[in-house]
Design a protein around this motif. Structure first.
Motif, PDB file in Angstrom:
ATOM      1  N   ASP A   1      55.274  55.521  85.133  1.00  0.00           N
ATOM      2  CA  ASP A   1      54.771  54.880  86.347  1.00  0.00           C
ATOM      3  C   ASP A   1      55.015  53.380  86.353  1.00  0.00           C
ATOM      4  O   ASP A   1      55.036  52.753  87.419  1.00  0.00           O
ATOM      5  CB  ASP A   1      53.265  55.145  86.507  1.00  0.00           C
TER       6      ASP A   1
ATOM      7  N   PRO B   1      47.187  49.787  90.284  1.00  0.00           N
ATOM      8  CA  PRO B   1      47.180  51.252  90.129  1.00  0.00           C
ATOM      9  C   PRO B   1      47.411  51.728  88.700  1.00  0.00           C
ATOM     10  O   PRO B   1      46.964  52.828  88.345  1.00  0.00           O
ATOM     11  CB  PRO B   1      48.329  51.702  91.053  1.00  0.00           C
TER      12      PRO B   1
ATOM     13  N   GLY C   1      44.153  52.399  87.290  1.00  0.00           N
ATOM     14  CA  GLY C   1      43.306  53.323  88.035  1.00  0.00           C
ATOM     15  C   GLY C   1      42.549  52.667  89.163  1.00  0.00           C
ATOM     16  O   GLY C   1      41.573  53.234  89.665  1.00  0.00           O
TER      17      GLY C   1
ATOM     18  N   ALA D   1      42.470  51.382  92.999  1.00  0.00           N
ATOM     19  CA  ALA D   1      43.155  51.619  94.268  1.00  0.00           C
ATOM     20  C   ALA D   1      43.664  50.312  94.860  1.00  0.00           C
ATOM     21  O   ALA D   1      43.030  49.259  94.703  1.00  0.00           O
ATOM     22  CB  ALA D   1      42.204  52.298  95.253  1.00  0.00           C
ATOM     23  N   PRO D   2      44.812  50.351  95.567  1.00  0.00           N
ATOM     24  CA  PRO D   2      45.336  49.123  96.190  1.00  0.00           C
ATOM     25  C   PRO D   2      44.335  48.465  97.130  1.00  0.00           C
ATOM     26  O   PRO D   2      44.278  47.236  97.212  1.00  0.00           O
ATOM     27  CB  PRO D   2      46.571  49.621  96.950  1.00  0.00           C
TER      28      PRO D   2
END
Length: 316
Positions: free
Chosen positions: A142, A273, A276, A278-279
């Motif tokens: 990722d 991200p 963990g 969130a944007p």
């Protein structure tokens, strides 16, 4: 400078629009007015730590003057964050604040050099912690697209720190020789060099400046974690400290853009991200920081301007 500011604003607007303003606003609303006041108050604690670092790098100044140094640092950061002058404008006005308060010029200039050096060194330590903490994340698939930016930003920061540490005495010595050649009666630079050597000879004070700066970096990360908690994000403290270290490193690449506007927002969206987060929560944190800097910075600059105006009127 104006072009860089416009570009940064465009990146920030595009990033916020891409994530969605509604989701960001909904996340930020959980903080509430009381929570916002709390993070502003915590930011003042960080400013006091930064002032303590600068004061520690100025042997000979009385203990109560730590508040003066904290004020000078607050002015410096407010200008850098709010006005289109990049970091240099903030540095100029921070130094000017101490000079107008009567601190001897050689002590102001030399202590600034030492403070900036220890601040960079402490950021290096903080960033190394961040990279070690997120090493497993960086090795994942990722993060493949982010590795060049994160490693590159960190490398640029390390390079700037190394060059500054290696060259500060050389540059001061060269400036002193040039001034002595063309302005034989100029002694200020020589006095700064002597003061710089005197400060570095007091290793306990230099170490104290380093520890104060390291505490300020850490306090800033804790403040971000606290803000996320107020917004309802359940994320571990070590993750936020690591995230903030990476954001600081990426911001270092954008020192020509006032407040690293746009760069900070894009960095949060790309890096958060991995932890963990969130944007929407990451951008809510970034905008909360911007709002905090705006409120505190505007108040500080207003107070500074009023004081400057008063001094003009009282001068004979």
């Amino acid at each position: 400078m104006l072009a860089a500011t416009v570009l940064g604003l465009a990146i920030a607007v595009w990033t916020i629009g891409d994530v969605g303003l509604a989701g960001i606003a909904q996340t930020a609303q959980h903080m509430g007015p009381g929570g916002f006041v709390a993070i502003c108050a915590w930011s003042l604690v960080t400013s006091w730590l930064l002032g303590g670092a600068w004061h520690a790098a100025a042997p000979g100044e009385p203990a109560p003057s730590v508040l003066l140094f904290a004020w000078a640092r607050l002015v410096r950061d407010s200008v850098s964050n709010l006005l289109p002058f990049s970091e240099l404008g903030g540095i100029y006005l921070g130094v000017r604040t101490l000079l107008r308060a009567g601190v001897p010029p050689p002590r102001v200039y030399a202590s600034f050099v030492v403070d900036l050096t220890t601040e960079m060194a402490s950021q290096l330590v903080y960033t190394l912690f961040s990279l070690l903490a997120m090493a497993p994340l960086l090795m994942g698939a990722d993060a493949a697209g982010l590795r060049p930016a994160i490693v590159g930003g960190t490398a640029v920061m390390f390079g700037c720190i190394f060059l500054f540490m290696r060259m500060q005495k050389v540059v001061l010595a060269l400036a002193g020789r040039i001034a002595a050649r063309f302005l034989p009666e100029t002694t200020v630079l020589g006095e700064v060099q002597a003061e710089l050597s005197r400060i570095y000879a007091q290793r306990g004070r230099v170490l104290a400046a380093f520890l104060f700066n390291l505490a300020a970096w850490t306090a800033s990360g804790v403040g971000a974690w606290f803000a996320l908690k107020l917004m309802g994000s359940d994320i571990a403290l070590w993750k936020v400290l690591s995230l903030e270290g990476v954001i600081f490193a990426l911001r270092s690449m954008a020192f020509v853009i006032p407040g690293a506007i746009g760069v900070q927002e894009a960095a949060y969206v790309l890096v958060a991200p991995l932890f963990g987060l969130a944007p929407e929560a990451a951008l809510a944190l970034s905008l909360a920081k911007r709002a905090r800097d705006l409120v505190i910075g505007a108040a500080a600059l207003l107070a500074w301007q009023l004081r400057e105006s008063r001094d003009l009127f009282v001068q004979p």
